[in-house]
Design an enzyme around this catalytic site. Structure first.
Site: not given
Length: 219
Positions: A49, A51, A69, A88, A108, A148
């Site tokens: 958490g 970010w 998440d 999801d 990320d 990322k």
């Protein structure tokens, strides 16, 4: 380099961030200006958490962060403009995250690594392509995206696809990334809108393995 890494770890503890990854997003935003006051932000694969912490401060009280998440994220310590959803990403709709298109998507995410660098790379690229596939459902035109990816042979193709979907897309590795890490961040500005091109590469092009059903973030 290890001393630099330890510096970010200690600094995160001192400044109340949930992981050293906070400083990656801070540097990205300082240099590339992806977040603005009042933005509506989707933090994809947000756990633990950090970010969302950074984004919430930078967009201010008039903005909103949806942190999504597979894992549960601790609510304590977040300001009121952060919304948490354990779900999801492949199964949620825009209505599940407030019903309005986002100004920014942050990711990320990384696959659950196996120790096979090539296989982990392909799964990382798959996650990014999945995100680009859904950009038309979530991101407004001229919106920004940061994601990322693990570097490898399909990184150039992913970057080229990003360049077609956005007015600008560049790779960048923050100083806070671990020296041994193969992570790279693709920073995209100015979403053009959905593309009719094929998206995720055909299974014959990827290693014959079951796709990862989870992800993790690197602290």
């Amino acid at each position: 380099m290890r001393e630099v890494q330890d510096h970010y770890f200690r600094l995160a503890k001192e400044e109340g961030f949930r992981s050293r990854a906070a400083y990656k997003l801070m540097e990205i935003d300082d240099r590339k200006r992806v977040l603005h006051r009042g933005d509506r932000v989707l933090d994809a694969g947000a756990a633990p958490g950090s970010w969302a912490q950074v984004a919430a401060k930078r967009i201010g009280e008039q903005g909103t962060v949806w942190a999504v998440d597979l894992k549960s994220i601790e609510r304590r310590g977040y300001p009121s403009n952060v919304r948490l959803l354990q779900a999801d990403l492949r199964e949620i709709t825009l209505q599940d995250v407030g019903g309005e298109l986002f100004d920014v998507i942050l990711s990320d995410m990384a696959p659950n690594t196996t120790g096979d660098p090539g296989g982990d790379h392909f799964q990382s690229v798959r996650l990014c392509n999945d995100l680009l596939d859904r950009a038309g459902d979530w991101l407004r035109r001229r919106g920004n995206l940061v994601m990322k990816v693990f570097e490898g042979q399909e990184y150039p193709a992913l970057l080229k696809r990003s360049e077609r979907l956005f007015q600008e897309a560049k790779g960048y590795k923050p100083r806070a990334s671990r020296s041994e890490s193969v992570e790279m961040f693709i920073i995209c500005h100015g979403y053009r809108g959905p593309s009719p091109e094929p998206t995720t590469p055909d299974d014959g092009f990827l290693p014959k393995r079951k796709p990862s059903t989870g992800w993790k973030t690197e602290d």
